[in-house]
Write a protein that holds these residues in place. Structure first.
Motif, short mmCIF file in Angstrom:
data_model
loop_
_atom_site.label_atom_id
_atom_site.label_comp_id
_atom_site.label_asym_id
_atom_site.label_seq_id
_atom_site.Cartn_x
_atom_site.Cartn_y
_atom_site.Cartn_z
N UNK A 129 0.88 -1.28 -0.19
CA UNK A 129 0.21 -0.26 0.14
C UNK A 129 1.07 0.97 0.35
N UNK A 130 1.94 1.29 0.58
CA UNK A 130 2.76 2.63 0.79
C UNK A 130 3.77 2.74 0.16
N UNK A 131 3.98 1.75 -0.94
CA UNK A 131 5.62 2.44 -2.25
C UNK A 131 4.79 2.81 -2.68
N UNK A 135 3.59 0.77 -10.26
CA UNK A 135 4.81 -0.30 -10.34
C UNK A 135 5.17 -1.29 -9.38
N UNK A 136 5.55 -0.98 -8.26
CA UNK A 136 5.95 -1.25 -7.35
C UNK A 136 5.18 -1.78 -6.34
N UNK A 137 4.08 -1.10 -6.18
CA UNK A 137 3.28 -1.97 -5.33
C UNK A 137 2.46 -2.96 -6.43
N UNK A 138 2.00 -3.06 -7.60
CA UNK A 138 1.79 -4.29 -8.01
C UNK A 138 2.28 -5.89 -7.66
N UNK A 139 3.63 -5.38 -7.76
CA UNK A 139 5.07 -6.38 -7.95
C UNK A 139 5.04 -6.57 -6.26
N UNK A 140 4.44 -5.69 -5.52
CA UNK A 140 4.54 -6.21 -4.15
C UNK A 140 3.84 -7.05 -3.77
N UNK A 141 2.50 -6.80 -4.24
CA UNK A 141 1.12 -7.36 -4.06
C UNK A 141 1.40 -9.09 -4.41
N UNK A 142 1.94 -9.22 -5.65
CA UNK A 142 1.80 -10.47 -6.10
C UNK A 142 2.38 -11.11 -5.68
#
Length: 148
Positions: A129-131, A135-142
């Motif tokens: 949520x905080x990135x 794009x960074x949020x997408x890869x962290x979530x996945x």
């Protein structure tokens, strides 16, 4: 075709293509991130530009160390994205090609060598949520959903 996150390129604006490497660094349910303190606080996946003549993996090791002070092992590429942004530290508009890796942080060697970066550990949900960029949020979530 590489998926784009963020703003569309502005018509008529010249963008410099800049390839970079970035790392998901999980350990015990948390991610090792970096906070770039200037020009303003921005939470990011550790990484950055690939220097001329440098290959992606050596660049990844160098950038993670510079921004977090950590040594990493077993990097594997998990995806890529691009985004069109202004980079104030270089005073240029860039089409950033972001190569995303997952690696294991193995040892803290000391503080970051880049003075405007601070290492930050966040839990999976909080990081996703905080990135500072989509794009960074997408890869962290996945990554934490197990879909990478």
């Amino acid at each position: 075709m590489i998926r784009r996150f963020g703003e569309s390129p502005e018509p008529g604006r010249k963008y410099i293509r800049r390839a970079g490497v970035y790392a998901l660094l999980p350990l015990s349910g948390s991610l090792l991130l970096t906070c770039q303190t200037e020009p303003g606080p921005d939470l990011q996946l550790p990484g950055g530009g690939i220097d001329p003549g440098e290959s992606p993996l050596p660049a990844l090791h160098r950038e993670v160390y510079e921004e977090t002070g950590w040594q990493i092992a077993s990097p594997r590429r998990v995806g890529a994205f691009r985004r069109f942004v202004y980079m104030p530290e270089y005073d240029l508009w860039a089409e950033k090609i972001c190569l995303i890796y997952c690696a294991r942080p193995v040892r803290r060697l000391g503080p970051p060598t880049d003075a405007i970066h601070e290492p930050v550990w966040l839990g999976a949900d909080e990081a996703a949520q905080m990135l500072g960029n989509a794009g960074d949020r997408h890869f962290a979530r996945h990554y934490f959903m197990g879909t990478l």
